[in-house]
Design a protein around this motif. Structure first.
Motif, PDB file in Angstrom:
ATOM      1  N   ASP A  55       0.816  -1.215   0.000  1.00 48.80           N
ATOM      2  CA  ASP A  55       0.000   0.000   0.000  1.00 48.80           C
ATOM      3  C   ASP A  55       0.849   1.265   0.000  1.00 48.80           C
ATOM      4  N   ILE A  56       2.114   1.147   0.422  1.00 48.42           N
ATOM      5  CA  ILE A  56       2.976   2.335   0.481  1.00 48.42           C
ATOM      6  C   ILE A  56       4.167   2.253  -0.468  1.00 48.42           C
ATOM      7  N   ALA A  57       4.394   1.089  -1.071  1.00 50.48           N
ATOM      8  CA  ALA A  57       5.544   0.931  -1.967  1.00 50.48           C
ATOM      9  C   ALA A  57       5.234  -0.104  -3.038  1.00 50.48           C
ATOM     10  N   GLN A  58       5.843   0.084  -4.194  1.00 51.26           N
ATOM     11  CA  GLN A  58       5.862  -0.988  -5.181  1.00 51.26           C
ATOM     12  C   GLN A  58       6.988  -1.935  -4.787  1.00 51.26           C
ATOM     13  N   ILE A  59       6.711  -3.214  -4.763  1.00 48.10           N
ATOM     14  CA  ILE A  59       7.672  -4.195  -4.256  1.00 48.10           C
ATOM     15  C   ILE A  59       8.233  -5.004  -5.413  1.00 48.10           C
ATOM     16  N   VAL A  60       9.553  -5.074  -5.480  1.00 49.25           N
ATOM     17  CA  VAL A  60      10.234  -5.861  -6.506  1.00 49.25           C
ATOM     18  C   VAL A  60      10.959  -7.015  -5.823  1.00 49.25           C
ATOM     19  N   TYR A  61      10.544  -8.231  -6.158  1.00 43.93           N
ATOM     20  CA  TYR A  61      11.202  -9.449  -5.689  1.00 43.93           C
ATOM     21  C   TYR A  61      12.125  -9.933  -6.800  1.00 43.93           C
ATOM     22  N   VAL A  62      13.319 -10.363  -6.452  1.00 46.37           N
ATOM     23  CA  VAL A  62      14.246 -10.853  -7.474  1.00 46.37           C
ATOM     24  C   VAL A  62      15.051 -12.018  -6.915  1.00 46.37           C
ATOM     25  N   ASP A  63      15.295 -13.008  -7.743  1.00 48.08           N
ATOM     26  CA  ASP A  63      16.228 -14.085  -7.399  1.00 48.08           C
ATOM     27  C   ASP A  63      17.603 -13.698  -7.944  1.00 48.08           C
ATOM     28  N   HIS A  64      18.624 -13.738  -7.079  1.00 44.25           N
ATOM     29  CA  HIS A  64      19.970 -13.390  -7.520  1.00 44.25           C
ATOM     30  C   HIS A  64      20.430 -14.310  -8.648  1.00 44.25           C
ATOM     31  N   ARG A  65      21.343 -13.822  -9.446  1.00 46.16           N
ATOM     32  CA  ARG A  65      21.955 -14.649 -10.494  1.00 46.16           C
ATOM     33  C   ARG A  65      22.472 -15.957  -9.869  1.00 46.16           C
ATOM     34  N   GLY A  66      22.163 -17.075 -10.532  1.00 44.63           N
ATOM     35  CA  GLY A  66      22.588 -18.380 -10.036  1.00 44.63           C
ATOM     36  C   GLY A  66      21.716 -18.941  -8.945  1.00 44.63           C
ATOM     37  N   SER A  67      20.716 -18.188  -8.508  1.00 41.77           N
ATOM     38  CA  SER A  67      19.871 -18.605  -7.387  1.00 41.77           C
ATOM     39  C   SER A  67      18.420 -18.728  -7.815  1.00 41.77           C
ATOM     40  N   GLY A  68      17.683 -19.582  -7.121  1.00 38.17           N
ATOM     41  CA  GLY A  68      16.257 -19.703  -7.365  1.00 38.17           C
ATOM     42  C   GLY A  68      15.944 -19.988  -8.815  1.00 38.17           C
ATOM     43  N   ARG A  69      15.075 -19.166  -9.389  1.00 35.92           N
ATOM     44  CA  ARG A  69      14.627 -19.346 -10.771  1.00 35.92           C
ATOM     45  C   ARG A  69      15.501 -18.611 -11.780  1.00 35.92           C
ATOM     46  N   SER A  70      16.418 -17.793 -11.284  1.00 38.71           N
ATOM     47  CA  SER A  70      17.249 -17.011 -12.194  1.00 38.71           C
ATOM     48  C   SER A  70      18.284 -17.879 -12.883  1.00 38.71           C
ATOM     49  N   ILE A  71      18.685 -17.422 -14.057  1.00 41.23           N
ATOM     50  CA  ILE A  71      19.668 -18.131 -14.861  1.00 41.23           C
ATOM     51  C   ILE A  71      20.911 -17.265 -14.957  1.00 41.23           C
ATOM     52  N   GLY A  72      22.017 -17.854 -14.665  1.00 41.72           N
ATOM     53  CA  GLY A  72      23.303 -17.186 -14.673  1.00 41.72           C
ATOM     54  C   GLY A  72      24.254 -18.149 -14.006  1.00 41.72           C
ATOM     55  N   ASP A  73      24.601 -19.213 -14.745  1.00 42.59           N
ATOM     56  CA  ASP A  73      25.210 -20.388 -14.141  1.00 42.59           C
ATOM     57  C   ASP A  73      26.721 -20.474 -14.292  1.00 42.59           C
ATOM     58  N   ASP A  74      27.364 -19.376 -14.644  1.00 44.02           N
ATOM     59  CA  ASP A  74      28.818 -19.358 -14.731  1.00 44.02           C
ATOM     60  C   ASP A  74      29.387 -18.987 -13.370  1.00 44.02           C
ATOM     61  N   PRO A  75      30.062 -19.911 -12.680  1.00 40.52           N
ATOM     62  CA  PRO A  75      30.600 -19.593 -11.356  1.00 40.52           C
ATOM     63  C   PRO A  75      31.532 -18.389 -11.340  1.00 40.52           C
ATOM     64  N   ALA A  76      32.117 -18.060 -12.460  1.00 38.13           N
ATOM     65  CA  ALA A  76      32.996 -16.889 -12.509  1.00 38.13           C
ATOM     66  C   ALA A  76      32.232 -15.604 -12.246  1.00 38.13           C
TER      67      ALA A  76
END
Length: 284
Positions: A55-76
């Motif tokens: 009600d007071i803010a727009q909320i942005v949820y994000v999964d970090h790179r390599g985590s959860g549903r996010s894709i970014g699988d280069d350990p470097a």
């Protein structure tokens, strides 16, 4: 939805509108970007608790790179500089100016990386149960106070030698000591957990042991809210004291929670969410 950021595909969920009807005008709300713990976990631990702030803010949820549903699988690319720059890249991609950034635990490491690398980009910062510099002997002593020699042994085994085996034992013995009150047993089942990211990052011989934001925190000039539990074994309250002392150019509000463990909100949700609400509402 997925957003392309710095060569990764980050999973993002958005709750609430950024513009609301206010009589004859449209009124803008601040954007709250939530950075979850882990690494390797996802954003699901924020739901549904943080929905009450829509009600007071727009909320942005994000999964970090390599985590959860996010894709970014280069350990470097699994490093704090990249994760911090991903927050800036995400805000740029979504057109978010001057977000309020909330980081808990590992998410607090990422929040500090973002805020110290891009100090002019955020309006406010909330750091919960996190650290600018990790001292592992302090963590081991805290687990021993709460769970005895077995808890200390399990903590030492994992943090000094992260592996699938030591992590499984750590989850069994040490994870129940994170909080003072039992949590929702379904919450852990809902989470998508990438253990390989944690094993890559955790421990004194990996980046977690090398990171040190203490000097760089002086770059931050926006208001900062620091929340910490007195009975937190994994980020003992002394770590948050150091953060507050290092924020020499910020207006710092440091809130201690008695009989409270890691994450604060799980043990004292009403007080914690009230403090966060008031901190957001103070945005001009």
């Amino acid at each position: 939805m997925f957003v392309e950021v710095n060569g990764a595909r980050l999973f993002v969920d958005i709750e609430g509108s950024s513009l609301v009807v206010d009589g004859p005008a449209m009124r803008g709300k601040p954007t709250l970007v939530l950075l979850h713990g882990g690494p390797g976990f996802d954003h699901s631990g924020f739901k549904p608790t943080f929905s009450q702030l829509s009600d007071i803010a727009q909320i942005v949820y994000v999964d970090h790179r390599g985590s959860g549903r996010s894709i970014g699988d280069d350990p470097a690319t699994w490093n704090l500089a990249q994760w911090g720059d991903d927050v800036k890249g995400l805000c740029d991609a979504l057109g978010i100016a001057k977000p309020i950034v909330y980081g808990v635990s590992f998410g607090g490491f990422v929040a500090q990386s973002f805020a110290t690398r891009h100090p002019d980009h955020l309006s406010r910062l909330i750091l919960t149960s996190t650290a600018a510099k990790v001292d592992f002997p302090t963590i081991f002593a805290a687990f021993e106070r709460l769970g005895g020699p077995a808890a200390r042994a399990a903590a030492e085994a994992y943090w000094l030698g992260p592996s699938a085996e030591t992590r499984a034992r750590y989850f069994e013995v040490c994870l129940p000591l994170y909080r003072r009150h039992p949590g929702d047993p379904a919450a852990f089942k809902r989470a998508i957990i990438r253990n390989d990211v944690a094993i890559w990052f955790n421990g004194p011989h990996n980046e977690q042991g090398r990171m040190d934001f203490r000097a760089d925190l002086a770059r931050i000039t926006c208001p900062v809210l620091v929340l910490a539990g007195e009975m937190d074994p994994i980020t003992p309250i002394a770590f948050s004291e150091t953060i507050a002392q290092s924020l020499t150019n910020s207006a710092v509000q440091f809130e201690r929670f008695d009989d409270c463990g890691h994450g604060v909100i799980g043990d004292h949700p009403e007080r914690a969410m009230d403090l966060i609400r008031r901190f957001i509402e103070a945005v001009v």
